[in-house]
Design a protein around this motif. Sequence first.
Motif, PDB file in Angstrom:
ATOM      1  N   ASP A   1       4.068  -6.063   2.858  1.00  0.00           N
ATOM      2  CA  ASP A   1       3.197  -6.751   1.907  1.00  0.00           C
ATOM      3  C   ASP A   1       3.991  -7.058   0.635  1.00  0.00           C
ATOM      4  O   ASP A   1       4.237  -6.166  -0.178  1.00  0.00           O
ATOM      5  CB  ASP A   1       1.988  -5.860   1.589  1.00  0.00           C
ATOM      6  N   PRO A   2       4.425  -8.292   0.471  1.00  0.00           N
ATOM      7  CA  PRO A   2       5.291  -8.628  -0.671  1.00  0.00           C
ATOM      8  C   PRO A   2       4.590  -8.544  -2.026  1.00  0.00           C
ATOM      9  O   PRO A   2       5.230  -8.703  -3.051  1.00  0.00           O
ATOM     10  CB  PRO A   2       5.737 -10.058  -0.379  1.00  0.00           C
ATOM     11  N   SER A   3       3.278  -8.277  -2.008  1.00  0.00           N
ATOM     12  CA  SER A   3       2.597  -8.174  -3.303  1.00  0.00           C
ATOM     13  C   SER A   3       2.525  -6.725  -3.771  1.00  0.00           C
ATOM     14  O   SER A   3       2.036  -6.440  -4.859  1.00  0.00           O
ATOM     15  CB  SER A   3       1.190  -8.762  -3.207  1.00  0.00           C
TER      16      SER A   3
ATOM     17  N   LEU B   1       8.166  -7.859  -4.258  1.00  0.00           N
ATOM     18  CA  LEU B   1       9.052  -8.895  -3.713  1.00  0.00           C
ATOM     19  C   LEU B   1       8.646 -10.255  -4.287  1.00  0.00           C
ATOM     20  O   LEU B   1       9.501 -11.078  -4.635  1.00  0.00           O
ATOM     21  CB  LEU B   1       8.985  -8.908  -2.186  1.00  0.00           C
ATOM     22  N   ASN B   2       7.352 -10.440  -4.414  1.00  0.00           N
ATOM     23  CA  ASN B   2       6.860 -11.712  -4.980  1.00  0.00           C
ATOM     24  C   ASN B   2       7.326 -11.888  -6.420  1.00  0.00           C
ATOM     25  O   ASN B   2       7.746 -12.977  -6.815  1.00  0.00           O
ATOM     26  CB  ASN B   2       5.329 -11.764  -4.942  1.00  0.00           C
ATOM     27  N   SER B   3       7.263 -10.791  -7.216  1.00  0.00           N
ATOM     28  CA  SER B   3       7.637 -10.922  -8.629  1.00  0.00           C
ATOM     29  C   SER B   3       9.142 -11.154  -8.771  1.00  0.00           C
ATOM     30  O   SER B   3       9.590 -11.906  -9.638  1.00  0.00           O
ATOM     31  CB  SER B   3       7.185  -9.702  -9.438  1.00  0.00           C
TER      32      SER B   3
ATOM     33  N   ASP C   1       6.863 -13.753   7.167  1.00  0.00           N
ATOM     34  CA  ASP C   1       7.357 -12.513   7.773  1.00  0.00           C
ATOM     35  C   ASP C   1       7.840 -11.525   6.713  1.00  0.00           C
ATOM     36  O   ASP C   1       8.460 -10.511   7.033  1.00  0.00           O
ATOM     37  CB  ASP C   1       8.495 -12.831   8.761  1.00  0.00           C
ATOM     38  N   GLY C   2       7.571 -11.814   5.442  1.00  0.00           N
ATOM     39  CA  GLY C   2       7.935 -10.888   4.366  1.00  0.00           C
ATOM     40  C   GLY C   2       9.416 -10.919   4.036  1.00  0.00           C
ATOM     41  O   GLY C   2       9.933 -10.010   3.401  1.00  0.00           O
ATOM     42  N   ARG C   3      10.106 -11.963   4.505  1.00  0.00           N
ATOM     43  CA  ARG C   3      11.545 -12.044   4.197  1.00  0.00           C
ATOM     44  C   ARG C   3      11.776 -13.013   3.037  1.00  0.00           C
ATOM     45  O   ARG C   3      11.080 -14.012   2.900  1.00  0.00           O
ATOM     46  CB  ARG C   3      12.320 -12.482   5.440  1.00  0.00           C
ATOM     47  N   LEU C   4      12.791 -12.664   2.243  1.00  0.00           N
ATOM     48  CA  LEU C   4      13.084 -13.455   1.055  1.00  0.00           C
ATOM     49  C   LEU C   4      14.169 -14.478   1.379  1.00  0.00           C
ATOM     50  O   LEU C   4      15.201 -14.124   1.949  1.00  0.00           O
ATOM     51  CB  LEU C   4      13.573 -12.519  -0.067  1.00  0.00           C
ATOM     52  N   THR C   5      13.921 -15.716   1.043  1.00  0.00           N
ATOM     53  CA  THR C   5      14.928 -16.757   1.259  1.00  0.00           C
ATOM     54  C   THR C   5      15.351 -17.318  -0.089  1.00  0.00           C
ATOM     55  O   THR C   5      14.511 -17.658  -0.918  1.00  0.00           O
ATOM     56  CB  THR C   5      14.373 -17.885   2.143  1.00  0.00           C
TER      57      THR C   5
ATOM     58  N   ILE D   1      16.327  -4.860   1.157  1.00  0.00           N
ATOM     59  CA  ILE D   1      15.689  -5.922   1.936  1.00  0.00           C
ATOM     60  C   ILE D   1      16.686  -6.683   2.811  1.00  0.00           C
ATOM     61  O   ILE D   1      16.294  -7.543   3.583  1.00  0.00           O
ATOM     62  CB  ILE D   1      14.911  -6.907   1.039  1.00  0.00           C
ATOM     63  N   GLY D   2      17.974  -6.308   2.658  1.00  0.00           N
ATOM     64  CA  GLY D   2      18.962  -6.898   3.558  1.00  0.00           C
ATOM     65  C   GLY D   2      19.491  -8.251   3.114  1.00  0.00           C
ATOM     66  O   GLY D   2      19.581  -9.185   3.910  1.00  0.00           O
TER      67      GLY D   2
END
Lengths: 567, 639
Positions: free
Chosen positions: A330-332, A381-383, A401-405, A427-428
């Motif tokens: 959950d990115p929030s 993650l969102n912030s 999918d909760g991954r950051l691009t 987060i890789g």
Amino acid sequence: MGITASLFIGRSALSAYQSAIQVVGNNLANVATEGFTRLSPNLSGIPGTPTTGGQIGLGVRLASVRRNVNEALQARLRSASSDKFSADSVRTGFTRIEGLLDPLGDQDIGSLMSEFFNSVGALQNSPDNTAARGAVVNTASALGQKLREQRMGLIGLRDDLNREIEVIVAEADGIATQIADLNVQIASAEAGSAGQAGGLRDQRDQLLSRLSEFFDITVREQPGGAVSVYVGNESLVQVGQSRGLQVATEIDANGLAISVPRFKQDNGPVSPLSGKTAGLISARDTQIDGLLSRLNTLASALIQEVNKIHASGQGLTGFTTLTSVSGITDPSLALTTAANGVTLIPKTGSFFIDVKDNATGAIDRHQINIDLDGIGTDSTLNSVAADITANTPLTATVGADGRLTLSVPTGSTFTFADDTSDFLASIGLNVLFSGKDAADIDVNPAVLADPNLLAAAQSGLPGDGSNATALELLENTAVTSLSGSSLNEFYTAIVGNVGVQSSGAQNTLDASTIVFDSLSVQRESISGVNVDEEAVSLIRFQRAFEGAARFMGVVDGMLQTLLSLIR
Amino acid sequence: MPIPGGGITRVSNSLQAFSLLSQLRGNTLRVFREQQRIASGERLLSISDDPIAAEKITRLSKSLESQQQILRNLRHADSQLAAGDSAITDIHDLLIQAVTIASDQASNLRSAEERASEGVIVDSLIEQLKTVGNQQFQNQFLFGGRRVDQAPFNADVGRVTYVGDTGDRQTLVDPQLTQSFNVVASDLFNLRQPLSGGYAQFTVQLSSAARLSELDGAPGAGLRFGPIQVTEVGPGTTFTTDFTGAETVGDIVARFNADATAAGTTLTMSISGTGLQIVSGGGNSIQVAEVGSGTMAADLGIAKTSATPLVGDDVNRRITTTTAISDLGSGFSLPNGVVMTNGTRTSTVTFAGATTVGDVLNDLNNAGVAIRASINTTGTAIDIENLAAGTDLLIGENGGTDADKLGIRTTNDGTLLSDVSRGRGIHPVSGNDLQIADANGISFQVDVSNSITVGDAIAAINAASTAAGSSIVAQRSPTGGGLRLTGAAGPGTITVQRANLSPVASELGILKTGTATQLDGDNVFSFRQSGLFSALYRLRDGLFGNDSSEITEAGSDLEEVQKHVANIQGIVGARSQSMRSRLQQTEDATTSTTILLSELKDVDLTEAITKFQQAQTALQSTILSGNQSLNLSLLDFLR
């Protein structure tokens, strides 16, 4: 007493010795039968009627056939058998673990770990060398593959043990049923008889002995010849009734399948302390699961520690777009949320994103703060994505999918530096290894495809191998998640631990084998057949039979003499 | 292992068979294991054979592999140093030629033609030395620092320009020790001294996003984390707070305020200028003290008792590339930019759009005038290097004071007069040195013999001018590397002449006549790269210009470089020597480890073969005795 009574005496003797010879014959016939209990004919004189001169016996009869058995010894033998087979299962488990680990070979985890760190060492000397980069990727890949293989090997071992438990429990179930049946047969055979139903009892003893190999059983003989069998405190067989045994497949705390023995009648738990089943369960749940857990700890520490260093370094080329290898549930939610699906929890800190203008070579550095001190709003993650988009030329998006691009406009590339928060490794982003533990450790597909992304530098320069040096130093650096051991020490401790436990299992097996053998010898000494002894008995009873026959001849002669008086 | 049969009174046939079987099994296993040991050469067939030895073997094997990697590192480092050493020998030879030319041509007896032809040779020497500086080893530029993929020298601005990196390349030479194995061209050719710039020591303002690692702390020892005790003196409320784990100044402030509120105080912390400030909402005094032997309160500059507000000391924030320009000082901005001239190239940098120090450095470095701007090692100022050899670098204002504010202006009030004209300095005479007249005919004389810096000389001129009632004001030239005199308009011109035949007016570049209101002196403070190529260009220019004194001075510069190169070669030799001795030690250690490992791992064949023989004999005896005993039976005697 009449003369014909003498004939009865002779007849009784002929009959008794014939039976005695049969007993001897039966003993001889079973000289090689395993578990056979030697029988002894118990002859006793037939009391006669009183005469004036006293009482003359009426011959001899086979009073009973005695089984030469020591029930207390049998019980100890069963217990020793349980211990021996338990130890044997554990030892066998270790033998297979040792074969799998093969720490004295040159393709074990330790050797591959050394090869990986050595290749990193070579990279520090020639960070711009394509072959050196390829070597690091290959050794990292081989190490990841080995860790996965070893885990799969251990899981395969577990599965074998589960199957073995299933087979054993099925056999034990059959044995319990047979014992219940024999209980009924023995009770009916011995009802009103002086002796014991030797053959049936031998059969039952054999089955009890076989059952004791599987479980630590307690056997109590009931009046009438039936036995009650207990596993631990739970009754398995009562007279003619068996509760039955079966295997239930359950999932353990690690999400792995386990075969659990249960009573068929009520699905109650069977908790053996000894016997092959207990040994197999111990090998599976303690030895193999313990090793699996340590293997996962090692893989996890390797992934995290290497990635922490790697994430702060730079390769020969920068990124134009990059997606994290791990996703967040959950990115929030705050990045410290344990349920967020990351194994490396980030902490308050910051990292730099260096954006390079490809035309001028100018590098623009941006600091991204990760605030996880629990005061005010913690970073999510969102912030972080919003922060990156707002304060750098990069665009950051969080996928479904909760991954950051991250992506940068054409004409620029970006790299990372000096991450004190472990966010990147968590987060890789810019990592060498993907995965969480031995189950899924692998080389980051992006690095695998382009070894130029291997982050050997800390200054972004092609001849800078300082990050590779930091990685090489990691091999012998204390790691918190390994309780202060280094990766090297932890692996050595795994090997030492398996060696000591395996050696201990061998010692336990040797000790229990000695006890079992000693008791077996004692049992054989009492119950076993000695051909020479039986030959002596045979001669003895043969002579007695001959004597009785001769006696019948004498009595016959006497009768003939008397009858000749009539003519 | 024998069957435990003590205490038994009879032996059954099964027992006999069981015993025999067991002995046969045991002895066969012994034969098998010994045979395996002999065949494999391994003492341990599995780790459980001897777990302690197995652990030692694993440990030693890993140690051996690490040692072998260190050996490879050392060999690599040694080969790099050897290649460097060989190139330095070539440089040395070329330098000898240059020095010889300088000493031969310094004599006034040499003709201009002769000198010009030697100048051509020097040109060729420059080219050769540039080639040696760009030498490659194993496909890497040997002297380019960590920028191994790019030749460290080019001629972008018409002169040899250093574009290499200045960083060390290091390798592990011990499990915990790294050592550098490269020689950087800028060190080898002594190109980095002196650096220009670095004049401004910024009063860096704190900001919420500033990393705590950027703070030197009030006493200058960094931040040593630990708890601190805070008391709001009036109500006597005390609380302890610990900033461990904080990353930025903002984290410190947030933690303090959260703890202060939780403790029920009215204290709030905020950032104030170069330090922190604590305010009591209730107007109470504030006391901040260490806990135990901690130093965190002192490091944060707040270890004091004070009426509200408690104003903390400067925590000495260092500048980094991410430091905002506005944090370089109170109200700091760069509205005008700077003008940079290096040789024939001039560039105006306006810093438009720049928000961080990194942006400023990028703007300066990309101005195309062959300079390198960087933050100095202590993080207090900006350094400028002139990357082109033998050219004059001037950094001045673009109509404002940005260059001064950044501390990168070529001349500064602190510039030493001894550095004038490439270190020739000034030579005041006894008495006055300068005779200055303004446009209105008021003239005065100035004595600069007590002046050490440019600022001192300017102050001396201005003091004499004021005393004489002249309107002349001296200042540093805003755009160049010299002095500027201004004065009120009048019928004449501003003129500077020698006093007492002093050479100072000429040496300061102001022995001239200006306009009525202004006289711009020559750029005598221009900044030139030091080292090899500048010395060679000086020699070349001296030869082509037929200038004996330049040739002589170039010769003495070259001799300095020669000494420097010899010194570097000595250092390389010493490092190489140290690598070799370490190599020898590591090789010895590797041999010891190998021997130890072999003792643990390898089978002792004599012992193994003896044991094999014993096992074989035991097996044979078992078979023989078993055969005999099993064949005996009373049944043979039954008829």
